[in-house]
Design a protein around this motif. Structure first.
Motif, PDB file in Angstrom:
ATOM      1  N   SER A   8      23.191  76.588 -25.875  1.00 59.67           N
ATOM      2  CA  SER A   8      23.655  75.559 -24.938  1.00 59.67           C
ATOM      3  C   SER A   8      25.145  75.262 -25.133  1.00 59.67           C
ATOM      4  O   SER A   8      25.857  75.017 -24.166  1.00 59.67           O
ATOM      5  N   GLU A  28      27.801  75.813 -22.131  1.00 56.09           N
ATOM      6  CA  GLU A  28      28.674  74.718 -21.692  1.00 56.09           C
ATOM      7  C   GLU A  28      30.134  75.137 -21.761  1.00 56.09           C
ATOM      8  O   GLU A  28      30.928  74.842 -20.866  1.00 56.09           O
ATOM      9  N   SER A  29      30.496  75.845 -22.816  1.00 55.02           N
ATOM     10  CA  SER A  29      31.867  76.339 -22.952  1.00 55.02           C
ATOM     11  C   SER A  29      32.181  77.325 -21.830  1.00 55.02           C
ATOM     12  O   SER A  29      33.255  77.273 -21.223  1.00 55.02           O
ATOM     13  N   ASN A  78      30.796  77.421 -18.910  1.00 48.51           N
ATOM     14  CA  ASN A  78      30.869  76.632 -17.683  1.00 48.51           C
ATOM     15  C   ASN A  78      32.247  75.971 -17.538  1.00 48.51           C
ATOM     16  O   ASN A  78      32.857  76.008 -16.467  1.00 48.51           O
ATOM     17  N   ARG A  79      32.752  75.387 -18.619  1.00 55.91           N
ATOM     18  CA  ARG A  79      34.085  74.745 -18.582  1.00 55.91           C
ATOM     19  C   ARG A  79      35.172  75.763 -18.294  1.00 55.91           C
ATOM     20  O   ARG A  79      36.080  75.516 -17.502  1.00 55.91           O
TER      21      ARG A  79
END
Length: 135
Positions: A68, A72-73, A75-76
């Protein structure tokens, strides 16, 4: 005191310094006894030795958490790349609208820019472009 069920007693040869380590540290690991501490240590060490063969050494919760964090990284980074691409598209359209650049000059400029960015390992700043244009 009666022996716990499903446990077996055996002879253990250990250096006094090792036994002292157990004695001084078993409470720090919230163990009720030195035997429990040694049993946990054996489990940890066996997990460490067999980690390449057995993925259960790394708990699923840890792996899930790491996945996760990476997602998330990613996605950013994707969002930032999208925003950067929009800003570059705006700049390119403004330059194209205000300058009359022929296709051959544009193609040559693209090749020169690719060489310069490669030479600078992808680290090309506005100051680099300014100095490059002044040469």
């Amino acid at each position: 005191m009666s022996a716990p069920k499903d446990k077996k007693k055996f002879l253990l040869w250990a250096y006094p310094s090792s036994l002292e380590l157990v004695k001084n540290n078993y409470r720090k690991d919230n163990c009720k006894s030195q035997s429990e501490f040694i049993e946990r240590a054996i489990g940890y060490y066996v997990g460490r030795v067999t980690a390449d063969d057995d993925t259960s050494y790394l708990p699923n919760a840890f792996l899930s958490n790491m996945k996760s964090i990476v997602a998330e990284s990613d996605n950013r980074h994707s969002k930032m790349l999208f925003k950067l691409s929009v800003e570059i598209a705006i700049m390119q359209n403004l330059v194209a609208a205000t300058n009359n650049i022929d296709p051959l000059s544009l193609e040559r400029l693209r090749g020169e820019c690719a060489k310069e960015v490669k030479r600078l390992n992808g680290s090309f700043s506005f100051e680099d472009a300014y100095h490059w244009q002044k040469e």
